[in-house]
Design an enzyme around this catalytic site. Sequence first.
Site, PDB file in Angstrom:
ATOM      1  N   TYR A 192       0.765  -1.313   0.168  1.00 34.89           N
ATOM      2  CA  TYR A 192       0.284  -0.401   0.155  1.00 34.89           C
ATOM      3  C   TYR A 192       0.800   1.202  -0.118  1.00 34.89           C
ATOM      4  O   TYR A 192       0.686   2.455  -0.382  1.00 34.89           O
ATOM      5  CB  TYR A 192      -1.221   0.232   1.209  1.00 34.89           C
ATOM      6  CG  TYR A 192      -2.002  -1.343   0.815  1.00 34.89           C
ATOM      7  CD1 TYR A 192      -2.411  -2.475   0.462  1.00 34.89           C
ATOM      8  CD2 TYR A 192      -3.856  -0.172   1.262  1.00 34.89           C
ATOM      9  CE1 TYR A 192      -3.153  -2.464   0.591  1.00 34.89           C
ATOM     10  CE2 TYR A 192      -4.237  -0.689   0.988  1.00 34.89           C
ATOM     11  CZ  TYR A 192      -4.221  -1.634   0.609  1.00 34.89           C
ATOM     12  OH  TYR A 192      -5.413  -2.174   0.462  1.00 34.89           O
ATOM     13  N   LYS A 198       2.927 -15.620   2.175  1.00 44.97           N
ATOM     14  CA  LYS A 198       3.547 -15.898   0.926  1.00 44.97           C
ATOM     15  C   LYS A 198       4.847 -16.514   1.330  1.00 44.97           C
ATOM     16  O   LYS A 198       5.689 -16.114   0.051  1.00 44.97           O
ATOM     17  CB  LYS A 198       2.959 -15.452  -0.248  1.00 44.97           C
ATOM     18  CG  LYS A 198       1.564 -15.684  -0.266  1.00 44.97           C
ATOM     19  CD  LYS A 198       0.674 -16.872  -1.248  1.00 44.97           C
ATOM     20  CE  LYS A 198       1.454 -17.469  -2.542  1.00 44.97           C
ATOM     21  NZ  LYS A 198       0.862 -18.893  -3.109  1.00 44.97           N
ATOM     22  N   ASP A 209      -3.302 -18.086   1.048  1.00 46.58           N
ATOM     23  CA  ASP A 209      -3.508 -18.392  -0.452  1.00 46.58           C
ATOM     24  C   ASP A 209      -4.372 -20.396  -0.029  1.00 46.58           C
ATOM     25  O   ASP A 209      -5.580 -20.036   0.194  1.00 46.58           O
ATOM     26  CB  ASP A 209      -3.134 -19.154  -1.458  1.00 46.58           C
ATOM     27  CG  ASP A 209      -2.216 -19.613  -1.957  1.00 46.58           C
ATOM     28  OD1 ASP A 209      -1.211 -19.948  -0.159  1.00 46.58           O
ATOM     29  OD2 ASP A 209      -1.454 -20.818  -2.740  1.00 46.58           O
ATOM     30  N   ASP A 224      -5.659  -7.591   3.764  1.00 47.70           N
ATOM     31  CA  ASP A 224      -7.424  -6.852   3.841  1.00 47.70           C
ATOM     32  C   ASP A 224      -8.515  -7.248   2.005  1.00 47.70           C
ATOM     33  O   ASP A 224      -9.879  -7.789   2.829  1.00 47.70           O
ATOM     34  CB  ASP A 224      -6.988  -5.556   1.754  1.00 47.70           C
ATOM     35  CG  ASP A 224      -8.140  -4.595   1.019  1.00 47.70           C
ATOM     36  OD1 ASP A 224      -8.807  -4.110   1.448  1.00 47.70           O
ATOM     37  OD2 ASP A 224      -8.099  -5.180  -0.047  1.00 47.70           O
ATOM     38  N   ASP A 237     -12.530  -9.519   4.041  1.00 45.42           N
ATOM     39  CA  ASP A 237     -13.094  -9.341   3.085  1.00 45.42           C
ATOM     40  C   ASP A 237     -13.653 -11.095   2.904  1.00 45.42           C
ATOM     41  O   ASP A 237     -15.437 -11.064   3.252  1.00 45.42           O
ATOM     42  CB  ASP A 237     -13.842  -8.979   2.209  1.00 45.42           C
ATOM     43  CG  ASP A 237     -13.537  -7.156   1.601  1.00 45.42           C
ATOM     44  OD1 ASP A 237     -13.646  -6.513   3.187  1.00 45.42           O
ATOM     45  OD2 ASP A 237     -14.022  -6.496   0.536  1.00 45.42           O
TER      46      ASP A 237
HETATM   47  C1  IPM Z   1     -10.581  -1.903   3.256  1.00 46.96           C
HETATM   48  C2  IPM Z   1     -10.582  -0.603   2.528  1.00 46.96           C
HETATM   49  C3  IPM Z   1      -9.180   0.397   2.252  1.00 46.96           C
HETATM   50  C4  IPM Z   1      -7.849  -0.846   2.188  1.00 46.96           C
HETATM   51  C5  IPM Z   1      -9.550   1.249   0.880  1.00 46.96           C
HETATM   52  C6  IPM Z   1     -10.872   2.455   1.044  1.00 46.96           C
HETATM   53  C7  IPM Z   1      -8.421   1.891   0.735  1.00 46.96           C
HETATM   54  O1  IPM Z   1     -11.053  -2.276   1.613  1.00 46.96           O
HETATM   55  O2  IPM Z   1     -10.230  -0.675   4.312  1.00 46.96           O
HETATM   56  O3  IPM Z   1     -10.640  -2.463   3.542  1.00 46.96           O
HETATM   57  O4  IPM Z   1      -8.216  -1.350   1.296  1.00 46.96           O
HETATM   58  O5  IPM Z   1      -7.500  -0.690   3.503  1.00 46.96           O
HETATM   59 MG    MG Z   2     -10.899  -3.656   1.830  1.00 47.24          MG
END
Ligand code: IPM
Ligand code: MG
Length: 367
Positions: free
Chosen positions: A140, A190, A223, A247, A251
Site C-alpha cells: 500500500y 507467501k 492462499d 485486505d 473481506d
Molecule cells: C479497507 C478498504 C480500504 C483498503 C480502501 C477503501 C482504501 O478496502 O479498509 O479494507 O484497501 O484498505
Molecule cells: Mg478492504
Amino acid sequence: MANTLLILPGDGIGPEVMAEVRRVIDWFGARGLAFDVSEDLVGGCSYDAHGTPLTDAAMETAQAVDAVLLGAVGGPKWEDLDFADKPERGLLRLRKEMDLFANLRPAQCFDALADFSSLKRDLVAGLDMMIVRELTSGVYFGEPRGVSHDGNERVGINTHRYTESEIARVARAAFDLARKRDNRVCSMEKRNVMEAGILWKDVVEEVHAAEYPDVELTHMLADAGGMQIVRAPKQFDVILTDNLFGDMLSDVAAMLTGSLGMLPSASLGAPMENGRPKALYEPVHGSAPDIAGQGKANPIACILSFAMALRYSFDAGDEAAMLEGAIEDVLEQGTRTGDLMGAEGGTPVSTSEMGDAILAALDARAA
Ligand code: IPM
Ligand code: MG
C-alpha cells in the site's frame, strides 16, 4: 480524563449510519459516560468542499483526539479524480500519519444471523475470529510506485516492503490480543514466492520465542489460509497478516458472518501521552453508493465500531459488552435492515428504525 472523539462521517451511507452512532453516544452521555465530540469531513465530500480528501486541519484534530470514528469514503462521483485526490487517499493519510499499524477486524457470527452466511450454519455458528492486519506498510505504501514507461509500453509498479520492526510490532499486537482470547495465532504470508514473506515468518517466530512462548503459533501460506477460512473458519482464533493479504482475507471472513453491514474494525497505533493508543474505528463496509441517502443502510457495523472504541480507547469494556448485547437482543427479536433479509422475506426496517431498536434494547438492559 475527558473523552475526546472526532467523527468523520464521510461519503455515501457514512453520514446515515453515523447519525445512529451519534444517538448511541448521546445515550451513554446521558448516563455518565460523556464524550467531547467534534466533526469534520473526509473523502469525496472533503474534496468537494476543500479540494482535498482530508484537510491539514482535520488531520491535526485526528492526531489530538483520543479516537477517530469514520463512516466510509468514496463513490462513483470521484472515481476519475487524480490518484492523490481520490477519497481513499484521505483514509490512507489518516492511517499512515497516525501510524495505525494494527488493524483489528473481528469476524463474529451472531447466532440470529447464522442462516444468512454463504456457508452452512454449523460451519459459522459461534464463529469468533480476529484478523490482525498490518495497516501502514507493505504494498500500500512501498516505494517505488507509479505508472511509467519502459520502451514503448507502460509499466505499473508497486513495492511490497516490510522492515523487521514493522513486522515485530504488529506481531506483538496479535500475540497480546490472543492472550485475551483463545491464545492462538496463525500467521499468513507467501514465503514460497516472496522474500518478504520469509522475513515475515522469521520475525514472527523470533518475537514469539522471545516474548510469547505461551501463545500457540502456526503458519499458513496466505492462499491456503484463504481456503481454510471458507472451509473451516472456526479453527482460527487470531490471524496475523500483512496489509494486502489482510485486505482480501478480511473481506472473505466478513461474508462468513452474513453481512458486511455487521462488521466493525479498530486501527490502533502506539500509546499516546495519556496512555491511550492512537486509534481510528470504522466499519469494514464501504460507502455503498447504490443505497446511499435512502435510509436503507445497516448502522450496526458503525455502532459496533463505537463499541470497539469503548473497549480499546476508553477502557469501558462493560459498556462495550452492553452495547454488543443490545445489538444481539435486537437481532434475536428479528429486527432486520435490508441486507439481513433472508429467504423467508419480511419487511426491512430503516436505518433510523434500527437505531430506535438498539436504543430501546439499551434502555431495557439498563433498567
Ligand atoms: C479497507 C478498504 C480500504 C483498503 C480502501 C477503501 C482504501 O478496502 O479498509 O479494507 O484497501 O484498505
Ligand atoms: Mg478492504
